[in-house]
Design an enzyme around this catalytic site. Structure first.
Site, PDB file in Angstrom:
ATOM      1  N   GLY A  46       2.363   2.312  10.731  1.00 27.03           N
ATOM      2  CA  GLY A  46       3.362   3.374  10.591  1.00 27.03           C
ATOM      3  C   GLY A  46       4.084   3.740  11.875  1.00 27.03           C
ATOM      4  O   GLY A  46       4.758   4.762  11.942  1.00 27.03           O
ATOM      5  N   GLU A  77      -5.589  -4.828  10.605  1.00 28.93           N
ATOM      6  CA  GLU A  77      -4.554  -3.814  10.812  1.00 28.93           C
ATOM      7  C   GLU A  77      -4.847  -3.030  12.092  1.00 28.93           C
ATOM      8  O   GLU A  77      -5.651  -2.081  12.070  1.00 28.93           O
ATOM      9  CB  GLU A  77      -4.533  -2.825   9.641  1.00 28.93           C
ATOM     10  CG  GLU A  77      -4.188  -3.430   8.305  1.00 28.93           C
ATOM     11  CD  GLU A  77      -3.614  -2.388   7.357  1.00 28.93           C
ATOM     12  OE1 GLU A  77      -2.462  -2.553   6.941  1.00 28.93           O
ATOM     13  OE2 GLU A  77      -4.305  -1.406   7.069  1.00 28.93           O
ATOM     14  N   LYS A 137       0.011   4.303  -0.249  1.00 30.71           N
ATOM     15  CA  LYS A 137      -0.622   5.503   0.340  1.00 30.71           C
ATOM     16  C   LYS A 137      -0.389   6.712  -0.577  1.00 30.71           C
ATOM     17  O   LYS A 137      -0.346   6.546  -1.800  1.00 30.71           O
ATOM     18  CB  LYS A 137      -0.098   5.724   1.756  1.00 30.71           C
ATOM     19  CG  LYS A 137      -0.194   4.443   2.601  1.00 30.71           C
ATOM     20  CD  LYS A 137       0.011   4.648   4.051  1.00 30.71           C
ATOM     21  CE  LYS A 137      -0.147   3.314   4.763  1.00 30.71           C
ATOM     22  NZ  LYS A 137      -0.140   3.430   6.199  1.00 30.71           N
ATOM     23  N   GLU A 159      -7.109   4.824   7.579  1.00 27.76           N
ATOM     24  CA  GLU A 159      -6.869   6.229   7.235  1.00 27.76           C
ATOM     25  C   GLU A 159      -8.030   6.789   6.421  1.00 27.76           C
ATOM     26  O   GLU A 159      -8.373   7.972   6.549  1.00 27.76           O
ATOM     27  CB  GLU A 159      -5.526   6.348   6.472  1.00 27.76           C
ATOM     28  CG  GLU A 159      -4.343   6.150   7.414  1.00 27.76           C
ATOM     29  CD  GLU A 159      -3.075   5.606   6.772  1.00 27.76           C
ATOM     30  OE1 GLU A 159      -2.960   5.599   5.530  1.00 27.76           O
ATOM     31  OE2 GLU A 159      -2.174   5.190   7.538  1.00 27.76           O
ATOM     32  N   HIS A 179      -9.700   1.127   4.681  1.00 32.52           N
ATOM     33  CA  HIS A 179      -8.432   1.357   5.388  1.00 32.52           C
ATOM     34  C   HIS A 179      -8.684   2.379   6.497  1.00 32.52           C
ATOM     35  O   HIS A 179      -9.440   3.330   6.309  1.00 32.52           O
ATOM     36  CB  HIS A 179      -7.365   1.868   4.415  1.00 32.52           C
ATOM     37  CG  HIS A 179      -6.000   1.905   5.029  1.00 32.52           C
ATOM     38  ND1 HIS A 179      -5.635   2.889   5.927  1.00 32.52           N
ATOM     39  CD2 HIS A 179      -4.944   1.070   4.928  1.00 32.52           C
ATOM     40  CE1 HIS A 179      -4.390   2.637   6.342  1.00 32.52           C
ATOM     41  NE2 HIS A 179      -3.948   1.539   5.747  1.00 32.52           N
ATOM     42  N   SER A 188       3.165  -2.037  10.288  1.00 35.64           N
ATOM     43  CA  SER A 188       4.609  -2.091  10.554  1.00 35.64           C
ATOM     44  C   SER A 188       5.257  -3.428  10.186  1.00 35.64           C
ATOM     45  O   SER A 188       6.195  -3.864  10.845  1.00 35.64           O
ATOM     46  CB  SER A 188       4.902  -1.740  12.023  1.00 35.64           C
ATOM     47  OG  SER A 188       4.559  -0.388  12.276  1.00 35.64           O
ATOM     48  N   ASN A 246       0.857  -1.187   0.000  1.00 37.81           N
ATOM     49  CA  ASN A 246       0.000   0.000   0.000  1.00 37.81           C
ATOM     50  C   ASN A 246       0.894   1.238   0.000  1.00 37.81           C
ATOM     51  O   ASN A 246       1.504   1.557   1.010  1.00 37.81           O
ATOM     52  CB  ASN A 246      -0.889  -0.042   1.249  1.00 37.81           C
ATOM     53  CG  ASN A 246      -1.699   1.223   1.442  1.00 37.81           C
ATOM     54  OD1 ASN A 246      -1.807   2.047   0.532  1.00 37.81           O
ATOM     55  ND2 ASN A 246      -2.286   1.371   2.633  1.00 37.81           N
TER      56      ASN A 246
HETATM   57  P1  PGA Z   1       2.712   0.354   7.546  1.00 39.43           P
HETATM   58  O1  PGA Z   1       1.251   0.582   6.909  1.00 39.43           O
HETATM   59  O2  PGA Z   1       3.238  -0.950   7.022  1.00 39.43           O
HETATM   60  O3  PGA Z   1       3.521   1.538   7.070  1.00 39.43           O
HETATM   61  O4  PGA Z   1       2.541   0.318   9.033  1.00 39.43           O
HETATM   62  C1  PGA Z   1       0.374  -0.490   6.721  1.00 39.43           C
HETATM   63  C2  PGA Z   1      -0.939   0.004   6.149  1.00 39.43           C
HETATM   64  O5  PGA Z   1      -1.423   1.062   6.565  1.00 39.43           O
HETATM   65  O6  PGA Z   1      -1.545  -0.659   5.289  1.00 39.43           O
END
Ligand code: PGA
Length: 257
Positions: free
Chosen positions: A169, A163, A10, A95, A93, A208, A8
């Site tokens: 992140g 998640e 983003k 976000e 997601h 992460s 992903n």
């Molecule tokens: P990350 O993000 O691996 O940077 O923690 C995962 C995601 O939001 O899909």
């Protein structure tokens, strides 16, 4: 179960970032990993990413609207993604749930839209830090699962991504025991709802994931792949995670890390 590794991106990536997709596609051609591999670039790169992936990586959008078209400035429909050559879409997601104030019902409608357009839907669920610390994680995840996955979902059209929001992140991940417990809880829910097909529905872990922790996380029971954010931006790291998922050390990434 054949693992699925999804990157992903983003809100990252411009034209020159397509070189990363070309590099991963080249690595796949050379090593033939036994995994389904997807990259989700920003909308602006989807059509070009499809070309760069040369049919070796599935390309998807990071969200879609529930309707095929209409007066929804700034939105993109599942049909438009399919038209651009996408074969998958991430829905719900955390976000997007936050920035677009998405309810579970809205996520379910987007999952249905994905199916209507012939896209694989990766449906994200996961608890906040407060819910985790308050011991509410399983209840929250069960409710999100129930509300975000439509009744006609199945293992060929839908993938679940667990998640935990506090792990996205942050460099923090749940303990292996916590991941196993949550994934077996999700599996039990899916089997309860979809019967035998629920045991085939893939459950990804996200939050992460990196080259150091991927092998351990991906070996946990009911972890059928990973949704990778930050570590998917560079071909070398992403390829190494894909290699890890197949359990084969011969698939180590050839790129400088
Ligand atoms: P990350 O993000 O691996 O940077 O923690 C995962 C995601 O939001 O899909």
């Amino acid at each position: 179960m054949r693992p699925l590794i999804a990157g992903n991106w983003k809100m990252n990536g411009v034209g020159e970032s397509l070189a990363e997709i070309c590099a991963v596609a080249q690595w796949i051609a050379e090593t033939g990993p036994n995994a389904d591999i997807f990259i989700f670039p920003p909308f602006t790169l989807v059509a070009r990413a499809v070309v760069a992936a040369s049919n070796r990586i599935g390309i998807g959008g990071q969200d879609c609207h529930a309707l095929p078209s209409g007066a929804f400035t700034g939105d993109v429909s599942a049909e438009m993604l399919a038209d651009a050559g996408a074969t998958a879409v991430i829905v719900g997601h955390s976000e997007r749930r936050q920035s677009c104030r998405l309810t579970d019902a809205m996520v379910a409608a987007r999952t249905t839209a994905a199916r209507r357009a012939g896209l694989l839907a990766i449906v994200c669920i996961g608890e906040t830090a407060e819910q985790h610390d308050g011991g509410l994680a399983q209840n929250v995840v069960i409710a999100q699962l129930e509300g975000s996955i439509p009744p006609d979902a199945n293992s060929t059209t839908t993938v679940v991504a667990y998640e935990p929001i506090w792990a996205i992140g942050t460099g923090r991940t749940p303990s292996l025991e916590e991941i196993s417990r949550m994934h077996s809880c999700i599996r039990a829910q899916l089997e309860g709802r979809f019967g035998e097909d629920g045991s085939r529905l893939r459950i990804l872990y996200g939050g992460s994931v990196n080259t150091t922790n991927a092998a351990t996380i991906l070996a946990a029971p009911n972890v059928d792949g990973a949704l990778v954010g930050g570590a998917s931006l560079r071909a070398g790291e992403f390829a190494e995670i894909v290699g890890t998922s197949t359990g084969s050390s011969s698939l180590r990434s050839p790129f400088a890390l």
